[in-house]
Design a protein around this motif. Structure first.
Motif, PDB file in Angstrom:
ATOM      1  N   ALA A   7       2.493   0.258   3.204  1.00 21.92           N
ATOM      2  CA  ALA A   7       1.143   0.267   3.772  1.00 21.92           C
ATOM      3  C   ALA A   7       0.557   1.668   3.784  1.00 21.92           C
ATOM      4  N   ALA A   8       1.403   2.657   3.987  1.00 25.31           N
ATOM      5  CA  ALA A   8       0.934   4.045   4.037  1.00 25.31           C
ATOM      6  C   ALA A   8       0.527   4.539   2.649  1.00 25.31           C
ATOM      7  N   VAL A   9       1.374   4.303   1.641  1.00 21.33           N
ATOM      8  CA  VAL A   9       1.060   4.825   0.312  1.00 21.33           C
ATOM      9  C   VAL A   9      -0.080   4.050  -0.345  1.00 21.33           C
ATOM     10  N   VAL A  31      -0.041  -0.688  -5.125  1.00 21.28           N
ATOM     11  CA  VAL A  31       0.647  -1.218  -3.952  1.00 21.28           C
ATOM     12  C   VAL A  31      -0.280  -2.165  -3.190  1.00 21.28           C
ATOM     13  N   VAL A  32      -1.557  -1.833  -3.148  1.00 21.22           N
ATOM     14  CA  VAL A  32      -2.543  -2.659  -2.444  1.00 21.22           C
ATOM     15  C   VAL A  32      -2.560  -4.077  -3.003  1.00 21.22           C
ATOM     16  N   SER A  33      -2.651  -4.181  -4.342  1.00 30.92           N
ATOM     17  CA  SER A  33      -2.728  -5.516  -4.939  1.00 30.92           C
ATOM     18  C   SER A  33      -1.389  -6.236  -4.899  1.00 30.92           C
ATOM     19  N   ALA A  34      -0.286  -5.494  -5.074  1.00 34.90           N
ATOM     20  CA  ALA A  34       1.029  -6.131  -5.053  1.00 34.90           C
ATOM     21  C   ALA A  34       1.351  -6.699  -3.672  1.00 34.90           C
ATOM     22  N   LEU A  35       1.090  -5.934  -2.625  1.00 32.23           N
ATOM     23  CA  LEU A  35       1.365  -6.405  -1.265  1.00 32.23           C
ATOM     24  C   LEU A  35       0.576  -7.669  -0.947  1.00 32.23           C
ATOM     25  N   ALA A  66       8.100  -3.228  -6.510  1.00 37.40           N
ATOM     26  CA  ALA A  66       9.385  -2.936  -5.875  1.00 37.40           C
ATOM     27  C   ALA A  66       9.209  -2.687  -4.383  1.00 37.40           C
ATOM     28  N   LEU A  67       8.147  -1.962  -4.009  1.00 37.04           N
ATOM     29  CA  LEU A  67       7.872  -1.724  -2.582  1.00 37.04           C
ATOM     30  C   LEU A  67       7.525  -3.028  -1.871  1.00 37.04           C
ATOM     31  N   ALA A  68       6.712  -3.868  -2.511  1.00 35.96           N
ATOM     32  CA  ALA A  68       6.348  -5.142  -1.888  1.00 35.96           C
ATOM     33  C   ALA A  68       7.575  -6.027  -1.706  1.00 35.96           C
ATOM     34  N   CYS A  69       8.454  -6.054  -2.702  1.00 37.98           N
ATOM     35  CA  CYS A  69       9.683  -6.842  -2.577  1.00 37.98           C
ATOM     36  C   CYS A  69      10.583  -6.280  -1.475  1.00 37.98           C
TER      37      CYS A  69
END
Length: 334
Positions: A7-9, A31-35, A66-69
């Motif tokens: 969420a931060a990055v 990251v925004v779209s993946a999350l 990878a971050l979302a997972c």
């Protein structure tokens, strides 16, 4: 306080640079779209914690997925481009993502075609895996809505949005959501020469096709009818923008950001009544050697200007601009 680093990055900053020119700066934009995409799939029961998500990536989306997972307790399998560097390989490994990296190839088209074929092979072997389809599934638009709302709240109307096209998700989503509140929002797409998306595949850039903002295959998430204007920039033009952005404004960002910055300055000069917002999707670390170490050879940005063209047949290095006028995709692109 954030409950996970993703969420931060993924949280962007709005930074005023030149008069009437604003940078929408991300540490890692996708990251925004993946999350949002993974959360959407989980909420609808299309995937469950512990499932494996698979996709192809030139680098940024691999880290984002990878971050979302990691956040949602999923497994991650990436078919990576030759552009995935050692730093990212280490990050993916520690985060628990499995990376299959393509061997070096002669061109981007061969690299992308091989990645797509490999995805098909993986799904045939593991039909239980979920293919995220970042290039084709519009669930990747969802995460940009709150960002568009913030831009509208802080800047109001009269906005011209400038960004690398790539998969089409970021520029397409932001423009779509901004136009709900401000229909006069203009959208300017930035492409490298050699990209099929807006018909420049016949123009070869001897340096590089900028990874992430162009394509040699059709991306369904690109809605051509959203774009008012398209710029095509060479590697050298993008490098001048990237170096100028750091020198003038201390913003350390990637090559696609430099291309968008150069185009944003030009669009602002054409219409000083509008606020131009350009997208900076990531930092400049992956370009430390290929761009920043060669900063002395970058031409002054003020010495460059685009050639105005009326058809894609007129495209030529190093920089072109065309009034797209929300036209449909070139023949065979959809």
């Amino acid at each position: 306080m954030y409950d996970h680093v993703s969420a931060a990055v993924g949280a962007p900053d709005l930074i005023a640079v030149d008069e009437g020119v604003v940078c929408l700066r991300f540490e890692t934009m996708k990251v925004v779209s993946a999350l949002a995409a993974v959360e959407h799939l989980l909420d609808r029961g299309l995937v469950r914690p512990g499932d494996t998500l698979v996709d192809s990536s030139s680098g940024i989306y691999a880290y984002a997925l990878a971050l979302a997972c990691h956040r949602f307790g999923m497994r991650c399998h990436i078919v990576g481009s030759t552009t995935v560097d050692a730093t990212l390989r280490s990050q993916l490994a520690i985060l628990g993502a499995e990376l299959e990296q393509m061997a070096p190839s002669a061109n981007l088209k061969l690299d992308q075609d091989r990645r797509v074929r490999r995805i098909g092979e993986i799904l045939a072997e593991h039909p239980e895996y979920h293919w995220m389809r970042q290039y084709h599934d519009d669930i990747h638009y969802l995460g940009y809505r709150p960002i568009a709302d913030r831009i509208a709240a802080e800047l109001g109307g009269g906005i011209t949005l400038v960004g690398g096209v790539g998969s089409g998700a970021s520029t397409g989503a932001l423009a779509t959501y901004l136009r709900r509140a401000a229909p006069d929002t203009a959208l300017v797409g930035v492409q490298p020469f050699g990209s099929i998306t807006f018909g420049s595949e016949h123009v070869h850039d001897p340096e590089i096709i900028i990874a992430g903002i162009g394509s040699s295959i059709v991306f369904d998430n690109v809605a051509h009818e959203l774009y008012d204007t398209v710029h095509w920039t060479s590697f050298d033009t993008a490098m001048s923008g990237t170096v100028d952005l750091l020198r003038r404004h201390a913003l350390f960002a990637g090559l696609s950001t430099g291309a968008a910055y150069a185009c944003a300055r030009w669009e602002r000069a054409l219409d000083p009544t509008r606020t131009v917002v350009f997208i900076a999707p990531d930092t400049g670390h992956r370009y430390a050697e290929s761009v920043f170490a060669r900063h002395s050879r970058a031409a002054p940005l003020e010495s460059l200007e685009p050639i105005q063209v009326s058809t894609t047949d007129e495209l030529a290095l190093p920089w072109c601009r065309m009034d797209w006028k929300r036209a449909p995709a070139p023949t065979g692109r959809r």
